[in-house]
Every structure is written in C-alpha cells, then in structure tokens.
Design an enzyme around this catalytic site. Structure first.
Site, PDB file in Angstrom:
ATOM      1  N   ASP A 114       0.854  -1.191   0.000  1.00  0.00           N
ATOM      2  CA  ASP A 114       0.000   0.000   0.000  1.00  0.00           C
ATOM      3  C   ASP A 114       0.884   1.233   0.000  1.00  0.00           C
ATOM      4  O   ASP A 114       1.792   1.355   0.832  1.00  0.00           O
ATOM      5  CB  ASP A 114      -0.913   0.012   1.230  1.00  0.00           C
ATOM      6  CG  ASP A 114      -1.798   1.249   1.268  1.00  0.00           C
ATOM      7  OD1 ASP A 114      -2.502   1.490   0.268  1.00  0.00           O
ATOM      8  OD2 ASP A 114      -1.772   1.972   2.284  1.00  0.00           O
ATOM      9  N   GLU A 163      -1.612  -1.134  -6.156  1.00  0.00           N
ATOM     10  CA  GLU A 163      -2.753  -0.436  -6.755  1.00  0.00           C
ATOM     11  C   GLU A 163      -2.285   0.353  -7.972  1.00  0.00           C
ATOM     12  O   GLU A 163      -1.170   0.884  -7.985  1.00  0.00           O
ATOM     13  CB  GLU A 163      -3.387   0.513  -5.737  1.00  0.00           C
ATOM     14  CG  GLU A 163      -4.119  -0.200  -4.625  1.00  0.00           C
ATOM     15  CD  GLU A 163      -4.723   0.770  -3.619  1.00  0.00           C
ATOM     16  OE1 GLU A 163      -5.948   0.809  -3.477  1.00  0.00           O
ATOM     17  OE2 GLU A 163      -3.943   1.490  -2.973  1.00  0.00           O
ATOM     18  N   CYS A 210     -12.591  -3.667   5.846  1.00  0.00           N
ATOM     19  CA  CYS A 210     -12.021  -4.426   6.951  1.00  0.00           C
ATOM     20  C   CYS A 210     -11.438  -5.732   6.407  1.00  0.00           C
ATOM     21  O   CYS A 210     -12.152  -6.512   5.770  1.00  0.00           O
ATOM     22  CB  CYS A 210     -13.074  -4.733   8.005  1.00  0.00           C
ATOM     23  SG  CYS A 210     -12.466  -5.751   9.379  1.00  0.00           S
ATOM     24  N   CYS A 241     -13.420  -8.877   8.360  1.00  0.00           N
ATOM     25  CA  CYS A 241     -14.809  -9.276   8.096  1.00  0.00           C
ATOM     26  C   CYS A 241     -15.336  -8.818   6.739  1.00  0.00           C
ATOM     27  O   CYS A 241     -16.388  -9.282   6.293  1.00  0.00           O
ATOM     28  CB  CYS A 241     -15.722  -8.745   9.196  1.00  0.00           C
ATOM     29  SG  CYS A 241     -15.908  -6.939   9.209  1.00  0.00           S
ATOM     30  N   CYS A 255     -12.868  -1.431  13.338  1.00  0.00           N
ATOM     31  CA  CYS A 255     -14.098  -1.988  12.769  1.00  0.00           C
ATOM     32  C   CYS A 255     -15.084  -2.375  13.870  1.00  0.00           C
ATOM     33  O   CYS A 255     -14.688  -2.677  15.011  1.00  0.00           O
ATOM     34  CB  CYS A 255     -13.753  -3.210  11.912  1.00  0.00           C
ATOM     35  SG  CYS A 255     -15.173  -3.911  11.028  1.00  0.00           S
ATOM     36  N   CYS A 264     -16.572  -5.035  14.129  1.00  0.00           N
ATOM     37  CA  CYS A 264     -16.382  -6.454  14.486  1.00  0.00           C
ATOM     38  C   CYS A 264     -15.328  -6.623  15.577  1.00  0.00           C
ATOM     39  O   CYS A 264     -15.072  -7.741  16.034  1.00  0.00           O
ATOM     40  CB  CYS A 264     -16.014  -7.272  13.254  1.00  0.00           C
ATOM     41  SG  CYS A 264     -14.329  -6.963  12.626  1.00  0.00           S
ATOM     42  N   ASP A 323      -2.886   1.698   7.006  1.00  0.00           N
ATOM     43  CA  ASP A 323      -2.100   1.318   5.837  1.00  0.00           C
ATOM     44  C   ASP A 323      -1.834  -0.184   5.788  1.00  0.00           C
ATOM     45  O   ASP A 323      -1.807  -0.794   4.717  1.00  0.00           O
ATOM     46  CB  ASP A 323      -0.781   2.092   5.817  1.00  0.00           C
ATOM     47  CG  ASP A 323      -0.990   3.581   5.583  1.00  0.00           C
ATOM     48  OD1 ASP A 323      -2.007   3.933   4.965  1.00  0.00           O
ATOM     49  OD2 ASP A 323      -0.150   4.384   6.020  1.00  0.00           O
TER      50      ASP A 323
END
Length: 370
Positions: free
Chosen positions: A186, A271, A324, A327, A343, A345, A352
C-alpha cells in the site's frame, strides 16, 4: 529476446568533449529543422489527419549539402534524431503525448549511436565509438558475454558529468515461476509503502525534505545574482549538484528496496494509482514527487520480469483503505486523517497495513490463489 541497459560514467578528454558537444548541437539542430518543416505541413493539412499521418519526415541527408559541418559528426546520431521525432509524432497522433516541442540548450544533452559492423567496442577501461578515439570509462560491473550491444546513448548532466548507456540484447526465457509467496503493497506518503506481511514499512528517508532548507538557501543566493555572471554560473552548479545528489540517493534507495522484494516474494500486488492526480487533489505534490513511486514500480516490474515473477496491479478505485480485512465490512465514512482502522467487528489495525492486506487478498483473487 530481452533488452537491458548498462550505464557507466565516462571521462572524455578536452578534444573528445568538444566533439561530443558538437554532436549534441548537430542532433538538436537536425531535430529542430525537421520539426519546423513538419510543423508547416501540419498547419496546412491539420484538417486532413489521414493525409497528414502519411507524410514522411525529411532525412538528415537533406541538410548536409547546405550545412556541411553536419558531416563532421556521427551520421547514426542524426538518423536517430529522425527516429526520435517520428516516435514523438506517433505518440501525438495516438493521443499519448502533446505536440512535439523544439529542443534548446537547456534540454537534455544526449545522442544515440548504433552498433554497425563492430563500430562499438569495449576495451580495457575504455569504449570505442564511431568517429571518436577510445573514451575512458569507469566500468563498475561486467556486461555478460552473451549480451549483444545494440546501441549506446551518450549524455551530459546539468553538472557537466558524462555518462554512457549501453543497450544490450540477449536471449532470456526464465519461464513463469510457481507463485508461493505473495505480498501486497500500500502506497504510504510518509514511508513509500507498507507491506501486507507484518505491516513492515519501507521507511523512505525523504531525501528531498532533508535537503529542502539547504536548497532554499542556495536558491535564494542564486536569485540575487546577475544572470549569466561568473558568480551566477558557480552558484547554479551548487544548486544543480544538490538536486543531483537527492535524485541519486532516491534512485539508489528504490533500487535496493525493489531488489529486496524480488528476492523475498514470487508476486507483488499494488494499486494502479494516478500519482499526478493524487498530488493535485490532496496538495501532496512535494511528498509524492519525493517518494518516486512511479520510478519504484518501474524498477520492481523489470526486476520481477527478469526472475520470471509477477507484478499485479489492481483497480485504483478498489476500497482497500475502507474495507475491513477481517470481516469485509466497508466503512465508506472513513476519513484520510483517521490512521487507525477500528471496525465494528472488534478488529483494530493500522490503516495502511489493513489496506496492504486487502490489496494482497484482491491480487490473490485475480490470480485464483487460495
């Protein structure tokens, strides 16, 4: 067949330097003459693009009768100027680039010559080029014997240093290696990238930021001097040397980091980012340019290709930072200032690092890996 270039520092004598400077000027002159003629044709036929694309460029030989001093330099260098202009127009017509511009003395000073009937030879710490006596060369690494020299590009930096880039061709078929180790990267503004494995950062030293104060000081001095004076010329070299040092430090760091990744992993997933758009949208121009992400991905790709490994690019719109990795929930309201991904969860992780894991998972889906 594969291609690889080897760049070395060369040390021309005064006579050799005069010839190189003359060749740079002749190449620039021929390029501009051909461009000027093509521009006239463009103005006449710009409403008929089909006919315009069929128009051929004049050859350098056309100018040698009127300008006899063009015969003193390497004819292959002039021929390559024609090919470079032809490529520039091809890119313009295909929409990849803007209309070609005229060159001046502030443009990059370089010329390219080709290997024809053994006219280029590497001797003991020297290289022989057409119309030149052997040039002293600092060859810091050997060119493999199975590599065939195709062309050489001689260039002069803004600080007056001369380099030669030797393009070679060789048989290379490593085959696709089995993918066992995959990593996601990333892009990180403060450290170049974060790995999906253990959240390791590249910790890029930000060389430009380190030199920024000194650069500003030297540039202020330069701005107060009379343009073209002897003091101005000396000060300009000081500024240019600082920029050159930063560029060399950045390039060396990126080479080292890309080599480490290639040694450790079989596939790297990143990316497909629009760095230019990102720098404008978030006003991170200096930081984005300092990181050199585009240069890093270029180094990474060719190093992976040499080993038969892969570089995978995922869609830039993939919500890697907002998803996330535990999840799969997408937090669309996550702001750029929030550096911890928390998150519902119960999963808490560095933003990052979370993005890097998601990038890796998306790459594995594209590769159909478990």
């Amino acid at each position: 067949m594969a291609h690889k270039a080897y760049k070395f520092r060369i040390y021309p004598t005064k006579e050799q330097e005069d010839f190189l400077v003359k060749t740079f000027g002749c190449v620039r002159f021929v390029y501009n003459k051909m461009l000027a003629e093509r521009k006239e044709t463009y103005e006449k036929l710009k409403d008929n693009m089909t006919l315009l694309k069929k128009q051929k460029l004049p050859t350098p030989a056309k100018y040698k009768k009127e300008f006899e001093w063009l015969k003193e330099v390497d004819s292959l260098a002039l021929a390559n100027a024609q090919l470079n202009l032809q490529t520039a127009f091809s890119n313009f017509f295909s929409g990849k680039a803007k209309y070609p511009k005229f060159k001046n003395r502030k443009s990059k000073q370089s010329y390219t010559t080709n290997m024809v009937n053994g006219n280029i030879k590497i001797l003991d710490a020297h290289i022989k080029l057409p119309k030149l006596t052997p040039l002293r060369m600092k060859q810091h690494r050997e060119i493999p014997s199975h590599h065939v020299i195709k062309s050489c590009t001689i260039s002069r930096s803004a600080t007056g240093k001369y380099h030669i880039s030797i393009l070679t061709e060789y048989e290379h078929n490593p085959g696709k290696k089995e993918i066992n180790r995959v990593v996601g990267l990333d892009f990180a503004m403060d450290g170049l990238f974060v790995e999906s494995e253990k959240g390791k950062k590249a910790n890029y030293p930000r060389f430009y930021r380190q030199a920024e104060d000194k650069l500003a000081k030297e540039q202020r001095k330069l701005s107060k001097m009379m343009n073209g004076s002897s003091r101005w010329k000396k000060q300009r070299i000081k500024v240019v040397k600082l920029h050159e040092r930063v560029a060399n430090q950045r390039r060396n760091f990126l080479h080292q980091e890309s080599r480490k990744l290639v040694k450790r992993y079989d596939c790297v997933v990143i990316e497909d980012l629009d760095m230019k758009g990102m720098s404008k949208a978030f006003r991170f121009g200096k930081s984005v340019a300092d990181n050199g992400w585009g240069m890093f991905t270029t180094f990474l790709r060719y190093k992976l290709d040499e080993e038969g490994k892969q570089l995978i690019k995922i869609d830039k719109w993939f919500p890697s930072s907002k998803t996330c990795s535990a999840c799969g929930y997408v937090n669309a309201a996550l702001h750029l200032s929030e550096r911890i991904f928390d998150c519902d969860c119960g999963f808490v992780i560095d933003r990052d690092w979370n993005a890097a894991i998601n990038i890796k998972n998306e790459g594995q889906l594209m590769l159909d890996l478990p």
